[in-house]
Design a protein around this motif. Structure first.
Motif, PDB file in Angstrom:
ATOM      1  N   PHE A   1       0.829  -1.201   0.000  1.00  0.00           N
ATOM      2  CA  PHE A   1       0.000   0.000   0.000  1.00  0.00           C
ATOM      3  C   PHE A   1       0.869   1.258   0.000  1.00  0.00           C
ATOM      4  N   ALA A   2       1.910   1.275   0.837  1.00  0.00           N
ATOM      5  CA  ALA A   2       2.730   2.485   0.974  1.00  0.00           C
ATOM      6  C   ALA A   2       3.539   2.793  -0.277  1.00  0.00           C
ATOM      7  N   PHE A   3       4.037   1.760  -0.966  1.00  0.00           N
ATOM      8  CA  PHE A   3       4.928   2.002  -2.095  1.00  0.00           C
ATOM      9  C   PHE A   3       4.269   1.886  -3.467  1.00  0.00           C
ATOM     10  N   PHE A   4       3.092   1.267  -3.562  1.00  0.00           N
ATOM     11  CA  PHE A   4       2.462   1.102  -4.872  1.00  0.00           C
ATOM     12  C   PHE A   4       1.040   1.668  -4.938  1.00  0.00           C
ATOM     13  N   ILE A   5       0.183   1.265  -4.018  1.00  0.00           N
ATOM     14  CA  ILE A   5      -1.225   1.651  -4.110  1.00  0.00           C
ATOM     15  C   ILE A   5      -1.414   3.142  -3.812  1.00  0.00           C
ATOM     16  N   TYR A   6      -0.848   3.632  -2.711  1.00  0.00           N
ATOM     17  CA  TYR A   6      -1.014   5.044  -2.339  1.00  0.00           C
ATOM     18  C   TYR A   6      -0.432   5.985  -3.394  1.00  0.00           C
ATOM     19  N   PRO A   7       0.806   5.770  -3.894  1.00  0.00           N
ATOM     20  CA  PRO A   7       1.277   6.634  -4.984  1.00  0.00           C
ATOM     21  C   PRO A   7       0.439   6.520  -6.251  1.00  0.00           C
ATOM     22  N   SER A   8      -0.087   5.335  -6.539  1.00  0.00           N
ATOM     23  CA  SER A   8      -0.933   5.177  -7.727  1.00  0.00           C
ATOM     24  C   SER A   8      -2.222   5.982  -7.601  1.00  0.00           C
ATOM     25  N   ILE A   9      -2.816   5.975  -6.415  1.00  0.00           N
ATOM     26  CA  ILE A   9      -4.027   6.782  -6.195  1.00  0.00           C
ATOM     27  C   ILE A   9      -3.709   8.261  -6.380  1.00  0.00           C
ATOM     28  N   ASN A  10      -2.581   8.719  -5.852  1.00  0.00           N
ATOM     29  CA  ASN A  10      -2.194  10.121  -6.003  1.00  0.00           C
ATOM     30  C   ASN A  10      -1.947  10.473  -7.463  1.00  0.00           C
ATOM     31  N   LEU A  11      -1.314   9.582  -8.212  1.00  0.00           N
ATOM     32  CA  LEU A  11      -1.075   9.857  -9.630  1.00  0.00           C
ATOM     33  C   LEU A  11      -2.372   9.884 -10.421  1.00  0.00           C
ATOM     34  N   MET A  12      -3.350   9.057 -10.032  1.00  0.00           N
ATOM     35  CA  MET A  12      -4.634   9.068 -10.723  1.00  0.00           C
ATOM     36  C   MET A  12      -5.391  10.374 -10.467  1.00  0.00           C
ATOM     37  N   MET A  13      -5.215  10.970  -9.296  1.00  0.00           N
ATOM     38  CA  MET A  13      -5.922  12.208  -8.966  1.00  0.00           C
ATOM     39  C   MET A  13      -5.206  13.449  -9.488  1.00  0.00           C
ATOM     40  N   THR A  14      -3.939  13.328  -9.871  1.00  0.00           N
ATOM     41  CA  THR A  14      -3.176  14.469 -10.367  1.00  0.00           C
ATOM     42  C   THR A  14      -3.461  14.696 -11.843  1.00  0.00           C
ATOM     43  N   PRO A  15      -3.677  15.961 -12.253  1.00  0.00           N
ATOM     44  CA  PRO A  15      -3.885  16.209 -13.689  1.00  0.00           C
ATOM     45  C   PRO A  15      -2.640  15.853 -14.497  1.00  0.00           C
ATOM     46  N   ARG A  16      -2.861  15.533 -15.786  1.00  0.00           N
ATOM     47  CA  ARG A  16      -1.734  15.211 -16.661  1.00  0.00           C
ATOM     48  C   ARG A  16      -0.802  16.413 -16.780  1.00  0.00           C
ATOM     49  N   ILE A  17       0.439  16.171 -17.184  1.00  0.00           N
ATOM     50  CA  ILE A  17       1.434  17.241 -17.247  1.00  0.00           C
ATOM     51  C   ILE A  17       1.107  18.255 -18.333  1.00  0.00           C
ATOM     52  N   ASP A  18       0.353  17.861 -19.354  1.00  0.00           N
ATOM     53  CA  ASP A  18       0.031  18.800 -20.425  1.00  0.00           C
ATOM     54  C   ASP A  18      -1.288  19.526 -20.188  1.00  0.00           C
ATOM     55  N   GLN A  19      -1.932  19.336 -19.033  1.00  0.00           N
ATOM     56  CA  GLN A  19      -3.156  20.056 -18.726  1.00  0.00           C
ATOM     57  C   GLN A  19      -2.819  21.371 -18.045  1.00  0.00           C
ATOM     58  N   LEU A  20      -3.629  22.384 -18.305  1.00  0.00           N
ATOM     59  CA  LEU A  20      -3.380  23.709 -17.762  1.00  0.00           C
ATOM     60  C   LEU A  20      -3.569  23.766 -16.252  1.00  0.00           C
ATOM     61  N   GLU A  21      -4.348  22.839 -15.693  1.00  0.00           N
ATOM     62  CA  GLU A  21      -4.598  22.854 -14.263  1.00  0.00           C
ATOM     63  C   GLU A  21      -3.338  22.589 -13.434  1.00  0.00           C
ATOM     64  N   THR A  22      -2.282  22.059 -14.051  1.00  0.00           N
ATOM     65  CA  THR A  22      -1.059  21.804 -13.292  1.00  0.00           C
ATOM     66  C   THR A  22      -0.319  23.083 -12.957  1.00  0.00           C
ATOM     67  N   ILE A  23      -0.555  24.166 -13.709  1.00  0.00           N
ATOM     68  CA  ILE A  23       0.154  25.419 -13.434  1.00  0.00           C
ATOM     69  C   ILE A  23      -0.786  26.583 -13.140  1.00  0.00           C
ATOM     70  N   THR A  24      -2.104  26.346 -13.104  1.00  0.00           N
ATOM     71  CA  THR A  24      -3.049  27.413 -12.791  1.00  0.00           C
ATOM     72  C   THR A  24      -3.944  26.974 -11.643  1.00  0.00           C
ATOM     73  N   ASP A  25      -4.573  27.938 -10.991  1.00  0.00           N
ATOM     74  CA  ASP A  25      -5.552  27.650  -9.958  1.00  0.00           C
ATOM     75  C   ASP A  25      -6.637  28.705 -10.005  1.00  0.00           C
ATOM     76  N   LYS A  26      -7.572  28.657  -9.051  1.00  0.00           N
ATOM     77  CA  LYS A  26      -8.716  29.569  -9.095  1.00  0.00           C
ATOM     78  C   LYS A  26      -8.350  30.997  -8.734  1.00  0.00           C
ATOM     79  N   TYR A  27      -7.126  31.251  -8.247  1.00  0.00           N
ATOM     80  CA  TYR A  27      -6.724  32.599  -7.879  1.00  0.00           C
ATOM     81  C   TYR A  27      -5.883  33.272  -8.960  1.00  0.00           C
ATOM     82  N   GLN A  28      -5.785  32.671 -10.104  1.00  0.00           N
ATOM     83  CA  GLN A  28      -4.989  33.232 -11.187  1.00  0.00           C
ATOM     84  C   GLN A  28      -5.610  34.537 -11.682  1.00  0.00           C
TER      85      GLN A  28
END
Length: 193
Positions: free
Chosen positions: A70-97
């Motif tokens: 869980f600590a080395f595979f499942i938990y990081p996988s869940i975090n990667l699934m919730m993170t936007p892709r690197i080419d999406q604008l949400e990775t460098i912008t937020d609602k306060y822009q």
């Protein structure tokens, strides 16, 4: 209704003490089950229907293996699934822009006014400021007041209201270029080449 707080309360103290006693009691029972020979457990204590001693070893090992997976595979996988892709604008912008108007005049100069009401669900809800929006194209430019696009947080101390010539002073200054969106692929090319 009382506010939830992590502070100690008498009920939490009782629950904590009960869990403390329960965990120590279960640990002592586990140690007795694991280390006392089977003949003593059967003859002296009359415990004939206990699981095999093999389970005293395999259950903690299984728990540690599951925790490691869980600590080395499942938990990081869940975090990667919730993170936007690197080419999406949400990775460098937020609602306060802060968004700038995209209007470009005949000389090729871009408008420096802020866009109002752009804090909706999507990042590009507004393209033009009030001055350049379609409903303001037909206004009389000579009688146009700065209040239409004034973004002062406190209107009582707004310099544009107190001194209308202040706008001309601001427009004649050398301005910092407006922030532009960068293509993430170009950024990576510059960084790694």
């Amino acid at each position: 209704m009382s506010e939830h707080s992590p502070a100690p309360t008498p009920a939490r103290a009782v629950y904590g003490f009960a869990l403390f006693l329960l965990s120590h009691t279960l640990f002592i029972i586990y140690l007795i089950y694991a280390y006392v020979p089977k003949s003593i457990l059967e003859d002296k204590l009359g415990l004939y229907y206990l699981p095999d001693k093999y389970f005293a070893l395999i259950i903690p090992v299984l728990f540690l293996v599951c925790l490691t997976l869980f600590a080395f595979f499942i938990y990081p996988s869940i975090n990667l699934m919730m993170t936007p892709r690197i080419d999406q604008l949400e990775t460098i912008t937020d609602k306060y822009q802060i968004f700038r108007c995209n209007y470009i005049n005949k000389e090729g100069k871009m408008c420096d006014n802020l866009i109002e009401n752009c804090r909706d669900e999507h990042w590009n809800t507004e393209k033009y400021c009030k001055y350049h929006n379609t409903e303001y194209h037909n206004i009389d430019r000579q009688n146009f007041t700065p209040e239409v696009f004034c973004d002062c947080p406190k209107s009582l101390v707004c310099l544009l209201k107190e001194n209308p010539d202040h706008l001309n002073t601001l427009q004649n200054r050398n301005r910092i270029p407006a922030v532009r969106d960068l293509d993430i692929a170009d950024v990576f090319d510059e960084m790694f080449n």
